[in-house]
Design a protein around this motif. Structure first.
Motif, PDB file in Angstrom:
ATOM      1  N   LEU A  35       0.841  -1.191   0.000  1.00 18.11           N
ATOM      2  CA  LEU A  35       0.000   0.000   0.000  1.00 18.11           C
ATOM      3  C   LEU A  35       0.877   1.241   0.000  1.00 18.11           C
ATOM      4  O   LEU A  35       1.798   1.366   0.819  1.00 18.11           O
ATOM      5  CB  LEU A  35      -0.912   0.020   1.226  1.00 18.11           C
ATOM      6  N   LEU A  36       0.571   2.160  -0.911  1.00 16.80           N
ATOM      7  CA  LEU A  36       1.300   3.417  -1.022  1.00 16.80           C
ATOM      8  C   LEU A  36       0.321   4.552  -0.749  1.00 16.80           C
ATOM      9  O   LEU A  36      -0.735   4.627  -1.381  1.00 16.80           O
ATOM     10  CB  LEU A  36       1.901   3.585  -2.417  1.00 16.80           C
ATOM     11  N   PHE A  37       0.654   5.449   0.166  1.00 13.25           N
ATOM     12  CA  PHE A  37      -0.239   6.537   0.549  1.00 13.25           C
ATOM     13  C   PHE A  37       0.364   7.881   0.166  1.00 13.25           C
ATOM     14  O   PHE A  37       1.523   8.167   0.497  1.00 13.25           O
ATOM     15  CB  PHE A  37      -0.503   6.506   2.060  1.00 13.25           C
ATOM     16  N   LEU A  38      -0.434   8.697  -0.529  1.00 14.12           N
ATOM     17  CA  LEU A  38      -0.038  10.044  -0.912  1.00 14.12           C
ATOM     18  C   LEU A  38      -1.092  11.029  -0.427  1.00 14.12           C
ATOM     19  O   LEU A  38      -2.288  10.810  -0.639  1.00 14.12           O
ATOM     20  CB  LEU A  38       0.092  10.174  -2.433  1.00 14.12           C
ATOM     21  N   ARG A  39      -0.677  12.112   0.197  1.00 12.36           N
ATOM     22  CA  ARG A  39      -1.622  13.123   0.638  1.00 12.36           C
ATOM     23  C   ARG A  39      -2.134  13.915  -0.563  1.00 12.36           C
ATOM     24  O   ARG A  39      -1.357  14.286  -1.448  1.00 12.36           O
ATOM     25  CB  ARG A  39      -0.967  14.065   1.646  1.00 12.36           C
ATOM     26  N   ALA A  66       2.246  18.945  -6.667  1.00 13.20           N
ATOM     27  CA  ALA A  66       2.984  18.432  -7.820  1.00 13.20           C
ATOM     28  C   ALA A  66       2.419  19.001  -9.114  1.00 13.20           C
ATOM     29  O   ALA A  66       3.165  19.280 -10.061  1.00 13.20           O
ATOM     30  CB  ALA A  66       2.930  16.905  -7.828  1.00 13.20           C
ATOM     31  N   VAL A  67       1.090  19.200  -9.165  1.00 10.70           N
ATOM     32  CA  VAL A  67       0.453  19.797 -10.337  1.00 10.70           C
ATOM     33  C   VAL A  67       0.940  21.228 -10.527  1.00 10.70           C
ATOM     34  O   VAL A  67       1.214  21.671 -11.640  1.00 10.70           O
ATOM     35  CB  VAL A  67      -1.082  19.783 -10.192  1.00 10.70           C
ATOM     36  N   LEU A 114       5.396   9.164  -8.660  1.00 10.83           N
ATOM     37  CA  LEU A 114       4.113   8.491  -8.480  1.00 10.83           C
ATOM     38  C   LEU A 114       2.960   9.485  -8.587  1.00 10.83           C
ATOM     39  O   LEU A 114       1.930   9.206  -9.219  1.00 10.83           O
ATOM     40  CB  LEU A 114       4.089   7.792  -7.123  1.00 10.83           C
ATOM     41  N   ALA A 115       3.138  10.670  -7.984  1.00  8.75           N
ATOM     42  CA  ALA A 115       2.110  11.703  -8.078  1.00  8.75           C
ATOM     43  C   ALA A 115       1.878  12.105  -9.528  1.00  8.75           C
ATOM     44  O   ALA A 115       0.728  12.292  -9.963  1.00  8.75           O
ATOM     45  CB  ALA A 115       2.515  12.921  -7.244  1.00  8.75           C
TER      46      ALA A 115
END
Length: 205
Positions: A120-124, A131-132, A184-185
């Motif tokens: 599991l990978l978690f990104l806020r 990142a955008v 990843l983002a």
């Protein structure tokens, strides 16, 4: 020298008030016996990684304030996600990826006698939005919807690299993990968000 914030410290400093006190919803706290390894103790700032291996027939996860990406490393799983008023479900086979947006509750079931093995990978969401902003996007809202059971060599490569760094657990690994989090983002933004059809501006070049 100011020490860098860990994932948990950073989450506490950016979390909206109505999300305070939801630590009991955390998958690693709900199923501690299933946790093989976690990045929680290693000071990773921009991403959290939890490696799970267990024999549970069902795992139920409450809504989180982070986006979750699952890479299935083992037996096929049936995943059901509730996102707003919509329900998404499907099979996640070995090597498949699932994307579960922040605020979704979800459950995965296994009908096999083999151990379930997932990463599991978690990104806020705030990190993904930032990142955008590094690029010349024209957008009103960045939205993710659940994606269940698909192949992505890019996400798989990043996820396996993060798993390798998790097992190394050194300072260089922390820096590399934060760089991988950006990659990843960008994969989420480019391919699996409301911006997937928007082109990156090149400043007239």
């Amino acid at each position: 020298v100011k020490k860098p914030q860990t994932w948990r410290q950073s989450v506490r400093s950016t979390r909206e008030p109505d999300l305070q006190g939801k630590s009991f919803n955390d998958v690693a706290l709900r199923y501690p016996e299933a946790v093989v390894a976690s990045s929680d103790a290693f000071g990773w700032q921009d991403i959290r990684v939890v490696h799970l291996r267990h024999s549970l027939s069902q795992m139920v996860v409450q809504p989180s304030d982070s986006h979750c990406l699952m890479l299935n490393l083992g037996t096929p799983l049936h995943l059901n996600a509730n996102f707003g008023k919509r329900n998404f479900e499907g099979e996640v086979r070995a090597g498949d990826v699932a994307i579960i947006p922040a605020g979704s509750s979800w459950a995965c079931q296994s009908h096999s006698s083999h151990l379930s093995n997932t990463l599991l990978l978690f990104l806020r969401p705030l990190f993904v939005r930032r990142a955008v902003e590094e690029f010349d996007f024209s957008y009103k809202e960045l939205a993710l919807t659940p994606q269940i059971g698909f192949q992505s060599k890019h996400i798989r490569h990043i996820a396996m690299s993060l798993l390798g760094e998790l097992n190394e657990a050194n300072v260089v690994g922390r820096l590399y993990a934060d760089c991988l989090a950006i990659g990843l983002a960008m994969q989420l933004i480019r391919r699996y968000s409301s911006l997937k059809d928007v082109q990156i501006g090149h400043g007239g070049m």
